[in-house]
Write a protein that holds these residues in place. Structure first.
Motif, mmCIF file in Angstrom:
data_model
loop_
_atom_site.group_PDB
_atom_site.id
_atom_site.type_symbol
_atom_site.label_atom_id
_atom_site.label_comp_id
_atom_site.label_asym_id
_atom_site.label_seq_id
_atom_site.Cartn_x
_atom_site.Cartn_y
_atom_site.Cartn_z
ATOM 1 N N LEU A 1 0.805 -1.269 0.000
ATOM 2 C CA LEU A 1 -0.066 0.010 -0.010
ATOM 3 C C LEU A 1 0.770 1.074 -0.019
ATOM 4 N N GLU A 2 0.635 2.367 -1.006
ATOM 5 C CA GLU A 2 1.212 3.568 -0.721
ATOM 6 C C GLU A 2 0.405 4.439 -0.188
ATOM 7 N N PRO A 3 0.678 4.769 1.074
ATOM 8 C CA PRO A 3 -0.514 5.483 1.889
ATOM 9 C C PRO A 3 -0.592 6.849 1.129
ATOM 10 N N LEU A 4 -1.862 7.450 1.059
ATOM 11 C CA LEU A 4 -2.121 8.471 0.758
ATOM 12 C C LEU A 4 -2.146 9.292 2.166
ATOM 13 N N GLY A 5 -1.592 10.442 2.008
ATOM 14 C CA GLY A 5 -1.166 11.142 3.220
ATOM 15 C C GLY A 5 -1.926 12.811 3.315
ATOM 16 N N THR B 1 -0.999 15.556 -9.220
ATOM 17 C CA THR B 1 0.484 15.686 -9.384
ATOM 18 C C THR B 1 0.948 17.091 -9.003
ATOM 19 N N THR B 2 0.079 17.915 -8.543
ATOM 20 C CA THR B 2 0.359 19.431 -8.301
ATOM 21 C C THR B 2 0.397 19.488 -6.731
ATOM 22 N N GLY B 3 -0.107 18.539 -6.127
ATOM 23 C CA GLY B 3 -0.120 18.557 -4.526
ATOM 24 C C GLY B 3 0.772 19.171 -3.785
ATOM 25 N N ILE C 1 -2.053 14.180 -0.777
ATOM 26 C CA ILE C 1 -1.083 13.862 -1.624
ATOM 27 C C ILE C 1 -0.627 12.509 -1.643
ATOM 28 N N GLY C 2 -0.722 11.802 -2.937
ATOM 29 C CA GLY C 2 -0.246 10.451 -2.766
ATOM 30 C C GLY C 2 1.201 10.206 -2.380
ATOM 31 N N ASN C 3 1.535 8.717 -2.057
ATOM 32 C CA ASN C 3 3.028 8.503 -1.687
ATOM 33 C C ASN C 3 3.874 8.805 -2.696
ATOM 34 N N SER C 4 3.614 8.251 -3.985
ATOM 35 C CA SER C 4 4.679 8.371 -5.049
ATOM 36 C C SER C 4 5.025 9.649 -5.297
ATOM 37 N N ILE C 5 3.793 10.556 -5.371
ATOM 38 C CA ILE C 5 4.059 12.072 -5.732
ATOM 39 C C ILE C 5 4.806 12.679 -4.695
ATOM 40 N N ALA C 6 4.280 12.533 -3.368
ATOM 41 C CA ALA C 6 5.093 13.054 -2.235
ATOM 42 C C ALA C 6 6.631 12.500 -1.960
ATOM 43 N N LEU C 7 6.893 11.320 -2.401
ATOM 44 C CA LEU C 7 8.276 10.870 -2.198
ATOM 45 C C LEU C 7 9.153 11.516 -3.168
ATOM 46 N N ALA C 8 8.745 11.716 -4.576
ATOM 47 C CA ALA C 8 9.539 12.247 -5.540
ATOM 48 C C ALA C 8 9.571 13.726 -5.305
#
Length: 198
Positions: free
Chosen positions: A21-25, A95-97, A109-116
């Protein structure tokens, strides 16, 4: 995957097993706790159907709103049952979060976008998804063409993914933000049957 199978009845996919699971935060530069968010605050959520409903479920689980009984993966802000804190919702391209975090008090913000963007969901968010009933839809899976669902070599991929050495590598590479979900296939199939009954 459900939508894909409906659109491609002759090329359906089947689940081999669960992965992570990629947590939404929920992120904020103004507030340190979910309980600190004042009435009337604007909250930015994704504007695509799957992530809009996912974000609303997260806010529900945080105790900020309630949702209608027929709420589903295609629901949106019209399906909020009660909004006691009178929050305003600003729909954005997900993607703009990270870029709007300085302008909007609270952003999902979704995890993959946050991590990037250098954000760590388990450390930097003020609230995030956990592996539970409401997040089953968001668990990533290994899938294959339905005709190959009993292929022993493909099934081996699921075991390899959950190998301790591989999990150690994944945790190190993604800083622990890809939360392992090692559940039997029945965990996922119960949800699918429930969706189709509805």
């Amino acid at each position: 995957m459900e939508a894909y199978n409906k659109q491609n009845p002759k090329g359906k996919l089947a689940v081999l097993g669960t992965t992570y699971l990629e947590p939404l935060g929920v992120y904020s530069k103004k507030y340190k706790k979910i309980s600190q968010i004042p009435d009337g605050t604007t909250i930015a959520i994704a504007n695509d159907p799957a992530n809009t409903s996912r974000g609303l479920l997260l806010l529900k689980n945080a105790g900020l709103i309630t949702l209608k009984k027929d709420f589903n993966a295609f629901s949106d802000t019209k399906d909020i049952a009660s909004n006691p804190h009178h929050f305003k919702f600003k729909e954005i391209d997900d993607t703009t979060g990270p870029r709007v975090l300085g302008d909007v008090p609270v952003v999902l913000i979704g995890n993959s976008i946050a991590l990037a963007s250098g954000l760590h969901v388990l450390q930097d968010s003020i609230y995030h998804e956990k592996v539970e009933q409401d997040t089953k839809n968001n668990v990533n899976v290994l899938a294959t063409a339905e005709k190959n669902k009993d292929n022993a070599a493909y099934k081996k991929l699921v075991k390899l993914y959950h190998n301790k050495a591989i999990q150690k590598f994944i945790n190190k590479k993604y800083y622990g933000t890809k939360v392992e979900v090692n559940k039997p296939l029945s965990y996922f199939l119960r949800l699918v049957k429930w969706i189709y009954r509805k």
